[in-house]
Motif scaffolding. Structure first.
Motif, PDB file in Angstrom:
ATOM      1  N   ARG A  30      -4.585  17.270 -11.912  1.00  0.00           N
ATOM      2  CA  ARG A  30      -4.899  16.716 -10.608  1.00  0.00           C
ATOM      3  C   ARG A  30      -5.710  15.430 -10.782  1.00  0.00           C
ATOM      4  O   ARG A  30      -6.724  15.395 -11.484  1.00  0.00           O
ATOM      5  N   VAL A  31      -5.234  14.349 -10.147  1.00  0.00           N
ATOM      6  CA  VAL A  31      -5.941  13.074 -10.137  1.00  0.00           C
ATOM      7  C   VAL A  31      -5.948  12.583  -8.691  1.00  0.00           C
ATOM      8  O   VAL A  31      -4.954  12.043  -8.201  1.00  0.00           O
ATOM      9  N   GLY A  32      -7.044  12.799  -7.989  1.00  0.00           N
ATOM     10  CA  GLY A  32      -7.096  12.440  -6.581  1.00  0.00           C
ATOM     11  C   GLY A  32      -6.004  13.167  -5.810  1.00  0.00           C
ATOM     12  O   GLY A  32      -5.803  14.376  -5.986  1.00  0.00           O
ATOM     13  N   PRO A  33      -5.247  12.435  -4.965  1.00  0.00           N
ATOM     14  CA  PRO A  33      -4.183  13.076  -4.187  1.00  0.00           C
ATOM     15  C   PRO A  33      -2.851  13.162  -4.933  1.00  0.00           C
ATOM     16  O   PRO A  33      -1.788  13.249  -4.318  1.00  0.00           O
ATOM     17  N   PHE A  34      -2.911  13.128  -6.261  1.00  0.00           N
ATOM     18  CA  PHE A  34      -1.710  13.163  -7.096  1.00  0.00           C
ATOM     19  C   PHE A  34      -1.748  14.354  -8.054  1.00  0.00           C
ATOM     20  O   PHE A  34      -2.819  14.768  -8.503  1.00  0.00           O
ATOM     21  N   VAL A  63      -5.549   4.962  -6.746  1.00  0.00           N
ATOM     22  CA  VAL A  63      -4.494   4.377  -7.580  1.00  0.00           C
ATOM     23  C   VAL A  63      -5.057   3.964  -8.935  1.00  0.00           C
ATOM     24  O   VAL A  63      -4.448   4.209  -9.985  1.00  0.00           O
ATOM     25  N   ALA A  64      -6.242   3.353  -8.932  1.00  0.00           N
ATOM     26  CA  ALA A  64      -6.865   2.939 -10.191  1.00  0.00           C
ATOM     27  C   ALA A  64      -7.167   4.147 -11.072  1.00  0.00           C
ATOM     28  O   ALA A  64      -6.980   4.095 -12.303  1.00  0.00           O
ATOM     29  N   ALA A  65      -7.629   5.233 -10.475  1.00  0.00           N
ATOM     30  CA  ALA A  65      -7.915   6.442 -11.254  1.00  0.00           C
ATOM     31  C   ALA A  65      -6.643   7.016 -11.862  1.00  0.00           C
ATOM     32  O   ALA A  65      -6.642   7.496 -13.005  1.00  0.00           O
ATOM     33  N   LEU A  66      -5.543   6.943 -11.116  1.00  0.00           N
ATOM     34  CA  LEU A  66      -4.267   7.441 -11.629  1.00  0.00           C
ATOM     35  C   LEU A  66      -3.808   6.601 -12.821  1.00  0.00           C
ATOM     36  O   LEU A  66      -3.373   7.142 -13.852  1.00  0.00           O
ATOM     37  N   HIS A  73      -3.907   8.728 -21.661  1.00  0.00           N
ATOM     38  CA  HIS A  73      -2.992   9.663 -22.316  1.00  0.00           C
ATOM     39  C   HIS A  73      -1.790   8.952 -22.948  1.00  0.00           C
ATOM     40  O   HIS A  73      -0.809   9.609 -23.325  1.00  0.00           O
ATOM     41  N   ASP A  74      -1.884   7.637 -23.060  1.00  0.00           N
ATOM     42  CA  ASP A  74      -0.842   6.832 -23.706  1.00  0.00           C
ATOM     43  C   ASP A  74       0.525   7.053 -23.078  1.00  0.00           C
ATOM     44  O   ASP A  74       1.534   7.220 -23.759  1.00  0.00           O
ATOM     45  N   ARG A  75       0.555   7.031 -21.750  1.00  0.00           N
ATOM     46  CA  ARG A  75       1.794   7.200 -21.008  1.00  0.00           C
ATOM     47  C   ARG A  75       1.933   6.063 -19.984  1.00  0.00           C
ATOM     48  O   ARG A  75       0.938   5.493 -19.541  1.00  0.00           O
ATOM     49  N   VAL A  76       3.165   5.748 -19.629  1.00  0.00           N
ATOM     50  CA  VAL A  76       3.432   4.734 -18.618  1.00  0.00           C
ATOM     51  C   VAL A  76       3.026   5.260 -17.248  1.00  0.00           C
ATOM     52  O   VAL A  76       3.482   6.350 -16.848  1.00  0.00           O
ATOM     53  N   PRO A  77       2.182   4.553 -16.492  1.00  0.00           N
ATOM     54  CA  PRO A  77       1.847   4.998 -15.131  1.00  0.00           C
ATOM     55  C   PRO A  77       3.107   4.989 -14.265  1.00  0.00           C
ATOM     56  O   PRO A  77       3.709   3.943 -14.036  1.00  0.00           O
ATOM     57  N   ARG A  78       3.491   6.147 -13.794  1.00  0.00           N
ATOM     58  CA  ARG A  78       4.788   6.255 -13.143  1.00  0.00           C
ATOM     59  C   ARG A  78       4.796   7.413 -12.167  1.00  0.00           C
ATOM     60  O   ARG A  78       4.139   8.425 -12.393  1.00  0.00           O
ATOM     61  N   LEU A  79       5.564   7.269 -11.073  1.00  0.00           N
ATOM     62  CA  LEU A  79       5.699   8.327 -10.088  1.00  0.00           C
ATOM     63  C   LEU A  79       7.161   8.533  -9.743  1.00  0.00           C
ATOM     64  O   LEU A  79       7.961   7.593  -9.777  1.00  0.00           O
ATOM     65  N   ALA A  85       8.177  12.294   2.366  1.00  0.00           N
ATOM     66  CA  ALA A  85       7.112  13.287   2.403  1.00  0.00           C
ATOM     67  C   ALA A  85       5.725  12.660   2.313  1.00  0.00           C
ATOM     68  O   ALA A  85       4.723  13.318   2.621  1.00  0.00           O
ATOM     69  N   ALA A  86       5.643  11.419   1.872  1.00  0.00           N
ATOM     70  CA  ALA A  86       4.355  10.731   1.721  1.00  0.00           C
ATOM     71  C   ALA A  86       4.574   9.236   1.953  1.00  0.00           C
ATOM     72  O   ALA A  86       4.473   8.419   1.033  1.00  0.00           O
ATOM     73  N   PRO A  87       4.875   8.840   3.187  1.00  0.00           N
ATOM     74  CA  PRO A  87       5.290   7.460   3.462  1.00  0.00           C
ATOM     75  C   PRO A  87       4.228   6.403   3.205  1.00  0.00           C
ATOM     76  O   PRO A  87       4.565   5.221   3.031  1.00  0.00           O
ATOM     77  N   ALA A  88       2.949   6.777   3.169  1.00  0.00           N
ATOM     78  CA  ALA A  88       1.899   5.773   2.976  1.00  0.00           C
ATOM     79  C   ALA A  88       1.673   5.422   1.513  1.00  0.00           C
ATOM     80  O   ALA A  88       0.969   4.448   1.210  1.00  0.00           O
ATOM     81  N   VAL A  89       2.248   6.179   0.602  1.00  0.00           N
ATOM     82  CA  VAL A  89       1.913   6.024  -0.812  1.00  0.00           C
ATOM     83  C   VAL A  89       2.509   4.755  -1.419  1.00  0.00           C
ATOM     84  O   VAL A  89       1.848   4.047  -2.195  1.00  0.00           O
ATOM     85  N   GLU A  90       3.754   4.430  -1.091  1.00  0.00           N
ATOM     86  CA  GLU A  90       4.398   3.283  -1.737  1.00  0.00           C
ATOM     87  C   GLU A  90       3.604   1.997  -1.528  1.00  0.00           C
ATOM     88  O   GLU A  90       3.422   1.213  -2.466  1.00  0.00           O
ATOM     89  N   GLY A  91       3.127   1.763  -0.318  1.00  0.00           N
ATOM     90  CA  GLY A  91       2.371   0.545  -0.058  1.00  0.00           C
ATOM     91  C   GLY A  91       1.113   0.454  -0.900  1.00  0.00           C
ATOM     92  O   GLY A  91       0.777  -0.615  -1.422  1.00  0.00           O
ATOM     93  N   ALA A  92       0.424   1.584  -1.064  1.00  0.00           N
ATOM     94  CA  ALA A  92      -0.793   1.597  -1.871  1.00  0.00           C
ATOM     95  C   ALA A  92      -0.477   1.318  -3.338  1.00  0.00           C
ATOM     96  O   ALA A  92      -1.220   0.611  -4.026  1.00  0.00           O
TER      97      ALA A  92
END
Length: 262
Positions: A30-34, A63-66, A73-79, A85-92
């Motif tokens: 869990r990282v914030g709302p993700f 977003v910065a915390a994610l 963890h040496d991974r590409v930040p990706r969603l 289901a979460a229309p506000a997320v893309e803009g952020a």
């Protein structure tokens, strides 16, 4: 609202619920709302990504915390998620520098809609459960997706977990050489919904109808176990055409989005 719009909304809702149920079965970080799905044994982007909570409204700090978690963890930040289901997320995310990779269509198939393909000459396709066969599925998938390393115990364990939870794994084998040439899976049905994923065929055996045969077998098998809807997200137009031949139809979409250069 039109009948098509209602169907679109319903499919998006069912897929989002299916993704959420999968996260509840296999809790991620869990990282914030993700929620972050993390595979310590592989840097494959398809096994390492975040999903926002339904209705999430992340701010710049979230977003910065994610991003920091992925970098640590040496991974590409990706969603990967259903934007409906979460229309506000893309803009952020875009405000934080993320770039859209794609908006793959959601495709679905219900019982009675599967189009059975003709048998593939020289290839046997079957549902498998034994660890030796699951290893061969992993071998074929790694070759199909050009994974840099051969499959290991973690890959077999992942497929074993799919089977043990009630999912279906299928293997395609060359009848002459007995070598594995393709594989795929359907997750266990949750509230009547299953995901078809990881269908791959080695390069030497492509364009023979093997992916179509695997898709039909997997879909029919999980329908027979009670799934009322099987869904998937094709990687491209060629893959979408394969699934369409089996009876899958597009309706709605997912979002793939990542931060370049990290």
């Amino acid at each position: 609202m039109s009948a098509h719009a209602l169907a679109h909304t319903e499919l998006s809702r069912l897929v989002a619920a299916s993704v959420r149920a999968g996260l509840e079965r296999n809790p991620g970080e869990r990282v914030g709302p993700f929620t972050v799905l993390y595979d310590p044994a592989s840097s494959n982007i398809w096994r390492n990504y975040a999903v926002p909570d339904d209705g999430a409204t992340p701010d710049a700090g979230d977003v910065a915390a994610l991003v920091s978690w992925f970098v640590a963890h040496d991974r590409v930040p990706r969603l990967e998620y259903v934007p409906a289901a979460a229309p506000a997320v893309e803009g952020a995310l875009r405000a934080g520098g993320f770039v859209v990779e794609g908006r793959p269509p959601l495709m679905a198939c219900r019982p009675g809609e599967v189009v059975e393909p003709p048998a593939v000459a020289g290839v046997a396709v079957a549902v498998v459960v034994a660890d030796g066969d699951l290893h061969e599925v992993a071998v074929a998938q790694h070759a199909a997706y050009a994974e840099p390393e051969p499959p290991g115990p973690a890959d077999v364990a992942r497929l074993r977990a799919t089977v043990d939870r009630g999912g279906v794994v299928a293997l395609a084998r060359d009848s002459d050489t007995t070598q594995p040439v393709g594989g795929g899976l359907c997750t266990a049905s949750v509230d009547g919904v299953s995901e078809l994923a990881a269908v791959g065929v080695v390069e030497s055996h492509r364009r023979r109808g093997i992916a179509t045969a695997l898709t039909a077998l997997l879909t029919s098998s999980v329908h027979a176990r009670g799934a009322r809807l099987v869904w998937l997200e094709p990687a491209g137009e060629r893959e979408a055409a394969v699934y369409a031949r089996v009876g899958f139809r597009p309706d709605g979409h997912k979002l793939w989005i990542s931060l370049p250069g990290e």
